[in-house]
Write a protein that holds these residues in place. Structure first.
Motif, short mmCIF file in Angstrom:
data_model
loop_
_atom_site.label_atom_id
_atom_site.label_comp_id
_atom_site.label_asym_id
_atom_site.label_seq_id
_atom_site.Cartn_x
_atom_site.Cartn_y
_atom_site.Cartn_z
N THR A 1 2.73 -45.66 19.19
CA THR A 1 2.05 -45.04 20.62
C THR A 1 2.31 -43.63 20.76
N ARG A 2 1.36 -42.98 21.65
CA ARG A 2 1.48 -41.60 22.00
C ARG A 2 2.81 -41.64 23.05
N HIS A 3 3.63 -40.53 22.55
CA HIS A 3 4.69 -40.09 23.63
C HIS A 3 5.50 -38.77 23.32
N ASP A 4 6.46 -38.59 24.09
CA ASP A 4 6.92 -37.26 23.81
C ASP A 4 7.99 -37.24 23.01
N LEU A 5 8.20 -36.18 22.12
CA LEU A 5 9.12 -36.05 21.09
C LEU A 5 10.33 -35.18 21.08
N VAL A 6 11.70 -35.78 20.86
CA VAL A 6 12.61 -34.82 20.31
C VAL A 6 13.12 -35.39 19.20
N ALA A 7 13.03 -34.49 18.38
CA ALA A 7 13.61 -34.95 16.65
C ALA A 7 14.57 -34.00 16.34
N SER A 8 15.82 -34.37 16.12
CA SER A 8 16.55 -33.55 15.79
C SER A 8 17.86 -33.92 14.56
N ASN A 9 18.90 -33.17 14.38
CA ASN A 9 19.83 -33.64 13.31
C ASN A 9 20.83 -34.70 13.86
N GLY A 10 20.56 -35.12 15.17
CA GLY A 10 21.40 -35.91 15.85
C GLY A 10 22.67 -35.41 16.48
N LEU A 11 23.18 -34.38 15.91
CA LEU A 11 24.65 -33.77 16.59
C LEU A 11 24.30 -32.93 17.80
N VAL A 12 22.78 -32.25 17.86
CA VAL A 12 22.51 -31.42 18.99
C VAL A 12 21.55 -32.22 19.93
N HIS A 13 21.26 -33.46 19.85
CA HIS A 13 20.21 -34.20 20.25
C HIS A 13 20.50 -34.39 21.81
N ASP A 14 21.62 -34.74 22.09
CA ASP A 14 21.87 -34.90 23.69
C ASP A 14 21.65 -33.63 24.50
N GLU A 15 22.23 -32.59 23.88
CA GLU A 15 22.08 -31.20 24.51
C GLU A 15 20.62 -30.91 24.73
N LEU A 16 19.56 -31.01 23.49
CA LEU A 16 18.30 -30.96 23.81
C LEU A 16 17.50 -31.75 24.66
N VAL A 17 17.80 -33.07 24.83
CA VAL A 17 17.19 -33.92 25.57
C VAL A 17 17.61 -33.46 27.17
N ALA A 18 18.76 -32.88 27.44
CA ALA A 18 19.19 -32.54 28.75
C ALA A 18 18.50 -31.19 28.94
N ALA A 19 18.11 -30.71 28.21
CA ALA A 19 17.51 -29.18 28.27
C ALA A 19 16.01 -29.52 28.57
N THR A 20 15.43 -30.77 28.03
CA THR A 20 14.09 -30.69 28.37
C THR A 20 13.89 -30.97 29.99
N GLY A 21 14.82 -31.39 30.57
CA GLY A 21 14.80 -31.52 31.96
C GLY A 21 15.11 -30.52 32.80
N MET A 22 15.66 -29.41 32.33
CA MET A 22 15.74 -28.21 32.96
C MET A 22 14.71 -27.63 33.72
N THR A 23 15.01 -27.10 34.95
CA THR A 23 13.93 -26.46 35.95
C THR A 23 14.30 -25.16 36.05
N PHE A 24 13.51 -24.23 36.69
CA PHE A 24 13.83 -22.90 37.00
C PHE A 24 13.08 -22.52 38.00
N GLU A 25 13.88 -21.91 39.11
CA GLU A 25 13.39 -21.37 40.37
C GLU A 25 12.28 -20.24 40.09
N GLU A 26 11.51 -20.08 40.89
CA GLU A 26 10.39 -19.15 40.74
C GLU A 26 11.00 -17.77 40.94
N GLY A 27 10.42 -17.13 39.57
CA GLY A 27 11.23 -15.72 39.42
C GLY A 27 12.47 -15.67 38.94
N GLY A 28 13.10 -16.93 38.81
CA GLY A 28 14.46 -16.73 38.45
C GLY A 28 14.83 -16.98 36.85
#
Length: 272
Positions: free
Chosen positions: A245-272
């Protein structure tokens, strides 16, 4: 035939088919191509894509005439039935690179059964590098075992972030993801050719790869390479998804995976 023998047979077919497609790409390289846009500006296909897909499909059907083959350039739907097994083909992974003379493109061929990738080959014809994986049997490049990077922290990771679209909303989301990954990683790259990128994640050259809305022909085979090389592949919520199926993808070495998954949800204030 045992499950292992069957998967090995499919991997052999995938390898031969990928090499057949690669031979066509080398033959057509440097020629003037018939190029057609799939969107307003960015996503393209060419006569080389179509010729390579014909070669790949013919190679698969020569050995498995009744199997369903779904390629990026085919008219079959991803919903087409044909038993549990499906073949996924990207005959020219990295079309823009190929058309502009950038030496980073490949042919990707994989087989899925009930939504799980079980055999795959990703072939880089310029370097004559054949990346191959069999579910439960590991991943190799030209017969040498592959292993993902040992990088333990996202702050030390080299991450690929990509997008291919003329849609302003997709471009905006790519910019957000790029900023998020630049914020947490050691560096970000955009080489194109998703299947070949995943092969290089499996080989430990890149630590991870993040992209929205990927089709099975782009990532099913590369996903298997990463998993069989000791890595981890999920969507942006950390869930393992159906490979067909079509889906979003995070592929990693496993060791950094949770950090990158968390980062995909990061948001930024306008101009911040």
């Amino acid at each position: 035939m045992t499950v292992v023998a069957e998967r090995t047979t499919w991997a052999d077919t995938a390898e031969r088919a990928a090499r057949a497609g690669g031979a066509v790409l080398l033959e057509h390289r440097g020629r003037v191509h018939d190029v057609r846009l799939k969107d307003a500006r960015v996503d393209v296909t060419s006569s080389a894509d179509l010729a390579a897909q014909d070669a790949v499909t013919a190679a698969i059907h020569a050995e498995h005439p009744d199997h369903v083959v779904i390629g990026e350039e085919s008219t079959r739907s991803t919903d087409d039935a044909g038993g549990e097994l499906r073949w996924w083909v990207d005959p020219l992974d990295g079309t823009r690179n190929y058309l502009h003379g950038v030496p980073f493109f490949a042919v990707a061929v994989s087989a899925t059964v009930a939504g799980e990738a079980v055999a795959a080959a990703v072939y880089d014809p310029l370097r004559d590098e054949l990346y191959r994986a069999i579910r439960g049997r590991g991943a190799t490049c030209n017969g040498r075992p592959l292993r993902v990077a040992s990088t333990a922290r996202a702050a030390e990771a080299l991450v690929v972030v990509q997008a291919q679209s003329a849609d302003p909303a997709v471009i905006a989301e790519f910019a957000r993801l790029m900023r998020a990954m630049l914020t947490v990683s050691a560096g970000v790259r955009f080489p194109g050719a998703p299947a070949l990128v995943l092969a290089h994640v499996a080989a430990g050259h890149y630590t991870a790869y993040v992209e929205r809305d990927m089709d099975p022909w782009d990532v099913a085979g590369g996903r298997l390479l990463v998993e069989e090389a000791g890595g981890r592949v999920t969507d942006f919520a950390g869930r393992v998804r159906d490979a067909s199926t079509r889906h979003d993808l995070v592929a990693s070495n496993g060791l950094v995976h949770d950090e990158l998954v968390a980062a995909t949800g990061m948001t930024f204030e306008e101009g911040g």
